[in-house]
Design an enzyme around this catalytic site. Sequence first.
Site, mmCIF file in Angstrom:
data_model
loop_
_atom_site.group_PDB
_atom_site.id
_atom_site.type_symbol
_atom_site.label_atom_id
_atom_site.label_comp_id
_atom_site.label_asym_id
_atom_site.label_seq_id
_atom_site.Cartn_x
_atom_site.Cartn_y
_atom_site.Cartn_z
ATOM 1 N N HIS A 1 24.040 5.964 -32.042
ATOM 2 C CA HIS A 1 23.459 6.948 -31.117
ATOM 3 C C HIS A 1 21.943 6.793 -31.022
ATOM 4 O O HIS A 1 21.247 7.722 -30.610
ATOM 5 C CB HIS A 1 23.774 8.367 -31.594
ATOM 6 N N HIS B 1 31.195 9.715 -28.849
ATOM 7 C CA HIS B 1 31.936 8.601 -29.454
ATOM 8 C C HIS B 1 33.008 8.110 -28.501
ATOM 9 O O HIS B 1 33.951 7.436 -28.901
ATOM 10 C CB HIS B 1 32.601 9.032 -30.755
#
Lengths: 333, 333
Positions: B57, B219
């Site tokens: 991320h 995700h």
Amino acid sequence: MKKLINHPQNVPAEFLAGLALAHADILKVCLDPVYVVRVDAPVPGKTGIVSGGGSGHEPMHVGYVGKGMLDAACPGQVFTSPTPDQIEAATRAVNGGAGVLHIVKNYTGDIMNFEMAAELCQERGIEVRAVVINDDVAVEDSLYTAGRRGVGVTVFAEKLCGAAAQRGYDLARVEALCRKVNGNGRSMGMALTSCTVPAAGKPTFELGEDEMEMGIGIHGEPGRERMPLLPAAELTARMAATILADLPFRGGDEVIAMVNGMGGTPLMELYLVYGELERILRGLRIRVARRLVGNYITSLEMAGCSITLLKADDEMRALWDDPVLTPGLQWGI
Amino acid sequence: MKKLINHPQNVPAEFLAGLALAHADILKVCLDPVYVVRVDAPVPGKTGIVSGGGSGHEPMHVGYVGKGMLDAACPGQVFTSPTPDQIEAATRAVNGGAGVLHIVKNYTGDIMNFEMAAELCQERGIEVRAVVINDDVAVEDSLYTAGRRGVGVTVFAEKLCGAAAQRGYDLARVEALCRKVNGNGRSMGMALTSCTVPAAGKPTFELGEDEMEMGIGIHGEPGRERMPLLPAAELTARMAATILADLPFRGGDEVIAMVNGMGGTPLMELYLVYGELERILRGLRIRVARRLVGNYITSLEMAGCSITLLKADDEMRALWDDPVLTPGLQWGI
């Protein structure tokens, strides 16, 4: 083509509208002709700095307009040179009486249009100098270029010349600095994927599932070699070796380094490549004095990276650290 | 899978090695267990701020370690929670005697491991508080989450709590601020493409050539709806409407806004979406006081974006402007 857009032909204009809303404290977007300019332009007595080129390389150039960097930038359509009237209008808008430097990437259309604009400005009594950036060691001539293409060193030239102008360097000194930066900087890029120009609607080129293009240009122009994908360590070593041999860089040199993403490559991979690069440089006793790792001169959503090294002296290092406040580069303010 | 990597399983470690080399002035990477910590930690008397979560991320979280933001971050493998020993070690390393706040995104594994670490630290006499961020309005429960997922507001919480701790807020005040930020912030994301976890080697999910996923998780967890790709204006309007109705935000509110790229979307498209968003907000008399446009909480090379709005008061706006010096967010220094 899957993009966050409305109509393909409106992308650059709608992008600029968003940029203007987001950064009204730094810049404004002028229309008809289109250019992006510092809110406080012209700054009386300051050497003006103007750059420009096709859109699709953001944050370059419009994202580098602001205090300590560009006074104005002229964005063309995607991967298309800006027109002389854009450049003329921007140059006139930023002229604070001390003349204006044009920083021009070496693409035939860009050079022609910046030259025409410079002539028009000079007829109006504005002194204009131009420096052509041609740092890409990958190929000698290319699709849109006679000689070497202008790529990553442009970011460094815009930062350093912008800082110099902010300090009060006159036009001749800023021009000399820009030539020194270009002369001491080298770049090379590679791509894992193509990109899709909105108005074209399909990828600029095709690469096989295990292929990469070494020496890619920022518009997807062919590079040196299409070859099987290499591990990052070997890929970085090859690019670094080509760059290092070209200047040449030597043990004891200090450099400002950039590992630049082409737009679609995650930071995780860019830092991984940076780690490989710094280890190689340390092994050669070349010290990285300053660095950028991220997306600075992109090709839309292309996956891949480029490496730029600038042999830096005390003047460049000091100018690098000067404050800068732009959408794309910001520190010290 | 085409990535700038060496071995798929080494990606997070080699990324951190590059990060450490690039930003040795800001942070250091500790190994065994792995965490990233401010070079000057622990700062005596300062409330410590620790966050963490799966890698992939970036810049969140490790790129937010530095002065005015996180004291430490604990990166797991890609899209995998960090382990309790990582979090415990990081918490101990940053404790300057004033206790430590854990900022935890609402994923079941993260919460469990942060809780275990907090217990271990408390046994050693370190006061630990935790705030769970759960700002994603897209879905109520999800693949790895009971309740709402934690996404973009995490970036705001880390910035604002980091600034507060730097100003000298004690643990209870920083915790209260973090709860206020979480309570006043809402987000929603969408994807044009999937991403590929290096160790998996193939895309997490598949989307058709004209499809997008509305309400995607970071995700790649399923969102609300798989639907035909919409123009940016309509897409932004739908996301904004869902977010605005949820808090609800009202005319007269001031917000800090983020248009965040998922990793593979060019800045040009993100600013275009930002323009659409700000026009919608202006129409509702909601003023954007501050904003971020770029890649701040990503999903590897996923194409897409998320929107986050935080209803901001004077305290938050002032803390936002405080200096911050991290790899991923930097101003005022």
